[in-house]
Enzyme design. Structure first.
Site, short mmCIF file in Angstrom:
data_model
loop_
_atom_site.label_atom_id
_atom_site.label_comp_id
_atom_site.label_asym_id
_atom_site.label_seq_id
_atom_site.Cartn_x
_atom_site.Cartn_y
_atom_site.Cartn_z
N GLU A 88 0.23 -1.68 0.01
CA GLU A 88 0.91 -0.14 -0.25
C GLU A 88 0.97 1.60 -0.08
O GLU A 88 0.55 1.97 -1.03
CB GLU A 88 -1.07 0.08 1.33
CG GLU A 88 -1.99 1.57 1.01
CD GLU A 88 -3.03 1.15 0.66
OE1 GLU A 88 -3.20 -0.07 -0.19
OE2 GLU A 88 -4.31 2.22 1.03
N ASP A 89 1.82 1.23 1.12
CA ASP A 89 1.96 2.99 1.03
C ASP A 89 4.12 2.71 0.57
O ASP A 89 4.51 3.49 0.31
CB ASP A 89 2.94 2.93 2.39
CG ASP A 89 1.33 3.22 3.11
OD1 ASP A 89 0.23 3.68 2.37
OD2 ASP A 89 1.20 2.84 4.72
#
Ligand code: MN
Length: 720
Positions: A88-89
């Site tokens: 996700e990041d």
């Protein structure tokens, strides 16, 4: 612990060494090293990221892994927890995780990422229950949910750094979605902490007042409770039953919820004293029950045997309520150590038992665990409720999607836009012309995936298309389309056939009129129809593809096979009736500025919707190469609104010419949107005026009055 730490206490941060030494208490050294390797990978991936609190990002995954370690989860789960935010990041791809670790870890992280990408904030609150179901349904491996819950728990513990209104939103999401999931999976320890943290963040004042009241009340009743405790312990000792008797503390949020929902005062709830008695085996449970009933009289009708009939979450215990020394109720829960573990950790407790076994596949086990529960449920009061609530991988055949208002629609896997439209309402299905998934325009045959939001666009005059049968999968959609086609009056079938054919012919720049009677007659004869209308009816009923007939006409030769595949089909061959209210779906091309009454053509652009062009717009010739992007459109007769149009005004170059033209336009009931001077020579000035009109009649009136203005020499409308 119900009275969890206040902000600023030091033990919120775990170091990797804390984690590994904790893991060493129940995992072999080789697996602990694997976790450490995941830590190094994660720390590197998050290297320049910081949490809102300012600390390095990696502290968050370490803490999440630590929460799961206290639940004694297996090492794959701990590794995935350590890496749960890297997809996700950070730029890390799923494939890298497969390479560096394995498929199982990559799948777990990917699953968490998918849950994270669901946005609950924009949805109807009443849908919380459906969200819980969807999260469960979306998850192949229950460890994904456990990681997500641990992630949420750590975020809740560190919520203090958020702006209050954001913290409140996260708190209510926690109360509505995550805490109930934890409850459903029987993880009560985690659930209670989530609830108390959310309670504190959402209603800080109420939380503080209630907390003070509980502490005060507890001190006040200390003598009473310790007396009761001693009496029970003494009796068990006399009967030589080995048991652990503990005072049961109250969770603030449960107290608050009881006061709120049952509308009872604090004292009534606080006066209830609770004890938990943990014993070695099931037999001891029943013996303990007998002895506590000997010490204090039981309240009739309050005994519950959850050992014989466990709760849906797998919870087992004996519950009884006694009449205390001063008449107040004493609640007693009696269970074995194993039952206690299940009560605290629910589904997670499963790994506690399995962790010692060689080669146990945890993903498989979670399903076995649920199957066991299902067996249990067969004997219980409400097995259907369980089936409803815990879908998981046992029911992989469903896809959960949203309407724009946030309502969840459940469809069989493989369903397409058409199935969705019919699931909403058969009239929506019958009149659907276009759709958007998560704001992006997509063809009607597009398959749906969990969590997508589908917006259907309908047009009153649109009809079901025989081609939809190629990709509709639900029986409702197929039956509706079939029944519509079967019930088509011959005249309607002919008309639909003519429309389909006309739209196909447009791709070749032709029309039936253009080909003429001679060509049509030849075609009719060649295809073996006694009347041309029979051919059209067959096209309308879906028995003969419009595309092939069109191609035959265009080629003037034999029926080709171009376009016989399912791929390149026009989105919707029927006429879309553009209405003013459909501005969101349909936009008007800025190159040619079509206005109501103009001949028009629609082009379909993924991400932009249907763009309506003037039929003679020079830009559309380029788009003829992509027939699948064509939409046949027509103006709705009732259309209202202002449409921009560009006029080229050649006027004598004399002072005040602009003002004269402008006032003539205003007199004709139109507004000027912009004026540009195109080119000059000494005597003539050329103005490009963008102004707004209602339709073609309005435009022609306007042009007529402009032509009467003495300074205007020539006047033309610019298209493209
Ligand atoms: Mn996270």
């Amino acid at each position: 612990m119900p009275l969890h730490k206040e902000k600023g206490q030091p033990d919120l941060r775990f170091l990797i060494s804390d984690l590994t030494s904790y893991l060493e208490t129940y995992l072999p050294q080789t697996q602990v090293s694997e976790v450490y390797r995941a830590y190094l990978f994660g720390a590197d991936a998050h290297i320049n990221q910081k949490r809102l609190s300012g600390e390095p990002y990696i502290y968050h995954p370490i803490a999440v892994a630590h929460i799961l370690a206290t639940m004694r989860m297996d090492h794959k789960c701990i590794i995935a927890a350590m890496l749960h935010d890297v997809i996700e990041d950070t730029p890390t791809a799923k494939s890298q995780l497969t390479e560096q670790f394995d498929e199982e870890v990559a799948e777990l992280v990917d699953g968490v990422t998918k849950l994270t990408s669901l946005d609950f904030s924009s949805r109807e609150e009443a849908q919380a229950a459906s969200f819980q179901k969807m999260i469960l349904a979306m998850t192949k491996d229950i460890r994904v949910i456990l990681i997500k819950l641990a992630d949420r728990l750590h975020n809740m513990r560190t919520l203090g750094v958020m702006r209050p209104e954001k913290a409140r939103r996260i708190a209510s999401e926690t109360l509505e979605i995550y805490a109930p999931i934890a409850q459903r999976l029987g993880i009560s320890r985690l659930r209670h902490e989530l609830e108390d943290l959310a309670f504190q963040a959402h209603w800080p004042m109420r939380y503080r007042i209630l907390r003070e009241a509980v502490v005060k009340h507890h001190g006040f009743h200390k003598e009473l409770t310790s007396g009761t405790l001693a009496a029970i312990r003494g009796q068990l000792m006399r009967e030589k039953i080995h048991a652990d008797v503990v005072y049961r503390e109250k969770h603030l949020f449960s107290v608050y919820r009881k006061m709120r929902d049952r509308k009872v005062p604090f004292s009534e709830i606080a006066d209830v004293v609770g004890f938990r008695i943990i014993v070695d085996d099931v037999d001891a449970c029943y013996r303990v029950l007998g002895s506590v009933h000997h010490v204090y009289a039981p309240r009739p009708g309050r005994f519950k045997d959850y050992i014989a009939i466990p709760k849906a979450s797998g919870y087992q215990a004996l519950h009884t309520v006694l009449v205390g020394p001063h008449g107040g109720p004493i609640e007693v829960q009696i269970r074995t150590k194993a039952m206690d573990q299940v009560a605290e950790s629910g589904v997670a407790a499963h790994w506690n038992y399995k962790s010692g076994e060689a080669g146990s596949s945890t993903a498989r086990n979670s399903i076995d665990w649920l199957k066991n529960l299902l067996d249990v449920q067969k004997e219980s009061a409400n097995p259907m409720e369980f089936l409803e609530n815990v879908k998981l991988d046992l029911f992989p055949g469903e896809v959960y999607v949203f309407t724009p208002k946030g309502k969840i629609i459940v469809l069989p896997k493989g369903s397409t836009i058409i199935d969705f439209a019919y699931a909403v309402h058969s009239q929506v299905g019958n009149h659907c012309v276009a759709a958007r998934i998560d704001q992006r325009m997509v063809p009607l045959k597009t398959r749906l995936h969990n969590g997508e939001t589908i917006e259907i666009h309908t047009a009153e005059k649109s009809r079901p298309n025989p081609r939809w049968l190629d990709f509709a999968v639900t029986s409702k959609a197929r039956a509706s389309i079939r029944s519509y086609l079967k019930n088509l009056q011959r005249q309607d079938a002919v008309q639909l056939g003519a429309q389909l054919l006309a739209s196909e012919l447009q791709l070749y720049g032709g029309s039936l009129e253009k080909y003429g009677q001679q060509v049509i007659e030849e075609l009719r004869e060649e295809l073996g129809y006694s009347e041309f209308d029979d051919l059209l009816a067959d096209v309308g009923l879906g028995n003969r593809p419009a595309r092939l007939v069109a191609k035959r006409l265009a080629d003037g030769g034999t029926e080709g096979d171009a376009g016989s595949g399912g791929e390149a089909q026009p989105l919707a061959a029927q006429r879309v009736n553009i209405r003013g209210t459909e501005g969101m779906v349909v936009s008007y091309a800025r190159c040619c500025h079509p206005i109501p009454g103009d001949p028009i053509i629609g082009t379909f652009h993924p991400g932009r919707g249907i763009v309506v062009h003037h039929a003679t717009c020079p830009n559309i010739s380029d788009m003829r190469k992509y027939p699948e992007n064509w939409v046949d459109v027509a103006w709705e007769s009732s259309i209202k609104g202002s449409f921009p149009v560009v006029l080229r005004v050649e006027a004598s170059n004399q002072p005040g010419v602009l003002a004269t033209v402008a006032s003539a336009i205003a007199d004709a009931g139109s507004n000027i949107e912009s004026i540009r001077t195109d080119d000059y020579d000494g005597r003539i000035s050329v103005l490009l005026v963008t102004l707004s009109v209602h339709d073609r009649r309005h435009l022609s009136r306007l042009m007529k009055s402009l032509r009467h203005v003495p300074v205007v020499n020539r006047l033309t409308r610019i298209i493209g």
